[in-house]
Design an enzyme around this catalytic site. Structure first.
Site, PDB file in Angstrom:
ATOM      1  N   ASP A 103       5.177   3.673  12.588  1.00 36.09           N
ATOM      2  CA  ASP A 103       5.207   2.497  11.740  1.00 36.09           C
ATOM      3  C   ASP A 103       6.389   1.663  12.231  1.00 36.09           C
ATOM      4  O   ASP A 103       7.528   2.130  12.234  1.00 36.09           O
ATOM      5  CB  ASP A 103       5.447   2.952  10.293  1.00 36.09           C
ATOM      6  CG  ASP A 103       4.906   1.979   9.278  1.00 36.09           C
ATOM      7  OD1 ASP A 103       5.105   0.779   9.465  1.00 36.09           O
ATOM      8  OD2 ASP A 103       4.321   2.446   8.281  1.00 36.09           O
ATOM      9  N   ASP A 205       4.422  -3.312  10.313  1.00 36.74           N
ATOM     10  CA  ASP A 205       4.665  -3.635   8.906  1.00 36.74           C
ATOM     11  C   ASP A 205       4.686  -5.159   8.685  1.00 36.74           C
ATOM     12  O   ASP A 205       5.257  -5.900   9.488  1.00 36.74           O
ATOM     13  CB  ASP A 205       6.029  -3.030   8.528  1.00 36.74           C
ATOM     14  CG  ASP A 205       6.282  -3.027   7.032  1.00 36.74           C
ATOM     15  OD1 ASP A 205       5.519  -2.376   6.309  1.00 36.74           O
ATOM     16  OD2 ASP A 205       7.257  -3.664   6.601  1.00 36.74           O
ATOM     17  N   GLU A 268      -0.367  -4.842   9.713  1.00 35.55           N
ATOM     18  CA  GLU A 268      -0.549  -4.866   8.256  1.00 35.55           C
ATOM     19  C   GLU A 268      -0.552  -6.325   7.822  1.00 35.55           C
ATOM     20  O   GLU A 268       0.470  -7.006   7.918  1.00 35.55           O
ATOM     21  CB  GLU A 268       0.587  -4.121   7.543  1.00 35.55           C
ATOM     22  CG  GLU A 268       0.313  -4.054   6.038  1.00 35.55           C
ATOM     23  CD  GLU A 268       1.548  -3.992   5.158  1.00 35.55           C
ATOM     24  OE1 GLU A 268       1.416  -3.602   3.992  1.00 35.55           O
ATOM     25  OE2 GLU A 268       2.648  -4.332   5.625  1.00 35.55           O
ATOM     26  N   HIS A 329      -0.211   3.802   1.052  1.00 41.16           N
ATOM     27  CA  HIS A 329       0.931   4.170   0.216  1.00 41.16           C
ATOM     28  C   HIS A 329       1.406   3.046  -0.705  1.00 41.16           C
ATOM     29  O   HIS A 329       2.404   3.203  -1.399  1.00 41.16           O
ATOM     30  CB  HIS A 329       2.081   4.612   1.125  1.00 41.16           C
ATOM     31  CG  HIS A 329       2.561   3.477   1.989  1.00 41.16           C
ATOM     32  ND1 HIS A 329       1.779   2.887   2.959  1.00 41.16           N
ATOM     33  CD2 HIS A 329       3.719   2.795   2.001  1.00 41.16           C
ATOM     34  CE1 HIS A 329       2.424   1.913   3.526  1.00 41.16           C
ATOM     35  NE2 HIS A 329       3.626   1.832   2.973  1.00 41.16           N
ATOM     36  N   ASP A 330       0.725   1.905  -0.657  1.00 40.91           N
ATOM     37  CA  ASP A 330       1.115   0.785  -1.510  1.00 40.91           C
ATOM     38  C   ASP A 330       0.110   0.524  -2.623  1.00 40.91           C
ATOM     39  O   ASP A 330       0.372  -0.309  -3.497  1.00 40.91           O
ATOM     40  CB  ASP A 330       1.224  -0.505  -0.677  1.00 40.91           C
ATOM     41  CG  ASP A 330       2.342  -0.444   0.347  1.00 40.91           C
ATOM     42  OD1 ASP A 330       3.384   0.169   0.044  1.00 40.91           O
ATOM     43  OD2 ASP A 330       2.166  -0.989   1.452  1.00 40.91           O
TER      44      ASP A 330
HETATM   45  C1  GLC Z   1       4.822  -2.977   3.690  1.00 39.49           C
HETATM   46  C2  GLC Z   1       4.856  -1.507   3.409  1.00 39.49           C
HETATM   47  C3  GLC Z   1       5.501  -1.279   2.084  1.00 39.49           C
HETATM   48  C4  GLC Z   1       6.913  -1.808   2.151  1.00 39.49           C
HETATM   49  C5  GLC Z   1       6.922  -3.273   2.557  1.00 39.49           C
HETATM   50  C6  GLC Z   1       8.290  -3.739   2.929  1.00 39.49           C
HETATM   51  O1  GLC Z   1       4.005  -3.660   2.810  1.00 39.49           O
HETATM   52  O2  GLC Z   1       3.564  -0.966   3.501  1.00 39.49           O
HETATM   53  O3  GLC Z   1       5.506   0.072   1.715  1.00 39.49           O
HETATM   54  O4  GLC Z   1       7.540  -1.642   0.925  1.00 39.49           O
HETATM   55  O5  GLC Z   1       6.116  -3.489   3.683  1.00 39.49           O
HETATM   56  O6  GLC Z   1       8.679  -3.193   4.156  1.00 39.49           O
END
Ligand code: GLC
Length: 542
Positions: A103, A205, A268, A329-330
């Site tokens: 990641d 990310d 993402e 995980h979000d």
């Molecule tokens: C992304 C991650 C999340 C994180 C955010 C800030 O959305 O998936 O878990 O809190 O970025 O880095």
């Protein structure tokens, strides 16, 4: 061996499995998962049939956002192990035919990162321009109205140097200034560090946040905002995200990765379809796969889901490879969004659509969102907006391996409580039960791995109504599957139109149906889904 139609990259044909490392397996008994823990579970992952693991951040971090606040891009946090552990993980995973994706968190660092400490030190610091610093307005207020995803303003005042810095997330996560070429080089070097170690690619990310409007214009209000939403949604982030310049950066990242053999970048990106598609790049020179979160966000209604699938397929650029996600995980877990029964139907959908599936750890055993008492909440998103029920802890609980204490995850009390149902909802209990969620997932993954029609073939929508979705997958080699999914808990009938197809059910949410031939009328029970292998050749009809 998987039959191969042509030389297809691994990331198109296999299944990706997301590991949230804190919660996967704790090998050193401190209540937090670690790299040795992942190594110990590689056999399980191989048995499951997945092609690659994506590991959420394992870099040194103060853990304000559980690793998404990186203080060193080329290290391993001692909580998770050492670089030597990491090398071993890559080696052992590769020996088992499993690829490893990291990641990468390029949008922001931790406020403990030496770059930020130096940047914050003085206006004259050589690293000042590595972050987004700005004077306040004449009245002393923040430079503009931008909000933080995690609640409150996105600007933090620094009394020492009398300026604000921008943080799209926590104030402990200052945004890097991607307009600065030195930042870019430093980040590309960090990518090369891991690529040189032999990793197979990155999940990047918040890719769509990377670069901001150069004039820092105010975001307009969102007319559709309601109070139950995160405060971030009060504005439309048209100037703070998805800026035209982001695509040049993504293309540069792609070049960094393409200098190595067979690596992948997955972005993402939470955006509407048309904006999302731009992240493939004009010549497919952007992200190999911008994550497709459609199925995470849509109501679970057959006609809506089927329309969205077709819309997505239709919007893909030429040669853009699709992908599908049901959990991460979000977001709330699948079973908690659509129910245990429909989660089985969803598993068939995920693993039979055209495109790479990403599976979130624990979904293969039907893990639930676990209620976390308010005094135990760890997630800053939950803590910062306590009345909105936005904590992501419920979907991040320890993996349920067995009926041993703490679900066999750890010998110590885990960092986050385990589901109270773990004694009956765990890997060991499901492994040899042909009716379990795990058996369903494993069968689907292995069928998908074996069948070019499923892992590479065409997708053709056949029918959909308020209850069901039906589609075909066909391989140029001649094999074909018909998939029929009932997205409701009432029975339904799928009427074939002439010429009627012949075939046998190979996988079903109800294993009792397996090996049954199909008829012109196909009756499905509530919450039932079937995968039919169509008979070959010209005489495959009644
Ligand atoms: C992304 C991650 C999340 C994180 C955010 C800030 O959305 O998936 O878990 O809190 O970025 O880095």
């Amino acid at each position: 061996m998987m039959p191969i139609i042509e030389d297809v990259p691994w990331w198109k044909t296999g299944v990706i499995y997301q590991i949230y490392p804190r919660s996967f397996y704790d090998a050193n008994g401190d209540g937090i998962g670690d790299l040795q823990g992942i190594i110990r579970k590689l056999d399980y992952l191989q048995w499951l049939g997945i092609q690659a693991i994506w590991i959420s951040p394992i870099y040194p971090s103060p853990m304000a956002d559980f690793g998404y606040d990186v203080s060193d891009y080329t290290g391993i946090d001692p909580m998770f192990g050492t670089l030597a552990d990491f090398d071993r993980l890559v080696e052992e995973a590769h020996a088992k035919g499993i690829k490893v994706l990291l990641d990468f968190v390029p949008n922001h660092t931790s406020d403990h990162h030496p770059w930020f400490i130096e940047s914050k030190h003085s206006k004259a610091s050589p690293k000042r321009d590595w972050y987004i610093w700005h004077d306040g307005k004449p009245d002393g207020s923040a430079p503009n109205n931008w909000k933080s995803v995690f609640g409150g303003d996105a600007w933090e005042w620094d009394a020492q140097t009398q300026q604000y810095y921008y943080h799209g997330f926590l104030k402990e996560q200052p945004d890097l200034n991607w307009r600065n070429p030195a930042v870019k080089e430093a980040m590309y070097d960090a990518m090369r560090f891991w690529l040189d170690k032999g990793i197979d690619g990155f999940r990047v990310d918040v890719m769509w946040h990377l670069i901001k409007d150069d004039q820092l214009r105010d975001n307009p209000p969102n007319p559709d905002y309601t109070d139950s939403q995160p405060t971030y949604n009060q504005l439309l982030p048209v100037y703070s995200t998805d800026q035209p310049e982001v695509h040049a950066i993504v293309a540069e990242m792609r070049k960094v990765v393409d200098a190595y053999q067979a690596r992948v970048i997955i972005g993402e990106i939470y955006l509407p379809i048309q904006q999302l598609m731009a992240y493939y790049g004009p010549q497919n020179d952007g992200a190999h796969m911008p994550f497709n979160f459609l199925l995470l966000n849509l109501p679970w209604h057959a006609s809506e889901i089927s329309a969205a699938i077709d819309q997505y397929e239709g919007a893909l650029p030429a040669d853009g490879w699709p992908n599908w996600v049901l959990g991460n995980h979000d977001r709330p877990r699948l079973t908690s969004r659509i129910g245990e029964h429909q989660a089985r139907v969803a598993a068939i959908l995920l693993l039979t659509l055209r495109g790479t599936p990403t599976l979130y750890y624990g979904d293969e055993i039907g893990m639930h969102d676990v209620p976390i008492p308010v005094e135990e909440i760890q997630d800053p998103q939950g803590i910062n907006m306590p009345d909105k029920d936005l904590s992501r802890d419920p979907c991040r609980t320890p993996m349920q391996w067995s009926d041993q204490p703490h679900a066999g995850f750890s010998e110590a009390t885990p960092w986050l409580r385990v589901d109270k149902k773990y004694a009956r909802l765990n890997v060991e209990a499901q492994r040899n039960n042909p009716f379990s969620m795990l058996s369903l997932y494993r069968k689907l993954i292995h069928l998908r791995n074996r069948e070019p029609a499923l892992n590479q073939g065409t997708y053709t929508p056949v029918s959909s109504n308020d209850q069901l979705i039906a589609y075909r997958r066909d391989s140029p080699l001649g094999d074909s599957f018909l998939i029929i999914l009932n997205l409701t808990s009432r029975p339904c009938r799928y009427r074939q139109t002439e010429p009627f197809l012949k075939g046998k059910i190979v996988i079903s949410t109800a294993p009792e149906l397996e090996n049954t031939p199909i008829a012109p009328n196909i009756y499905l029970g509530g919450d039932e889904g079937i995968v039919i292998r169509l008979e070959e050749g010209a005489d495959n009809t009644f």
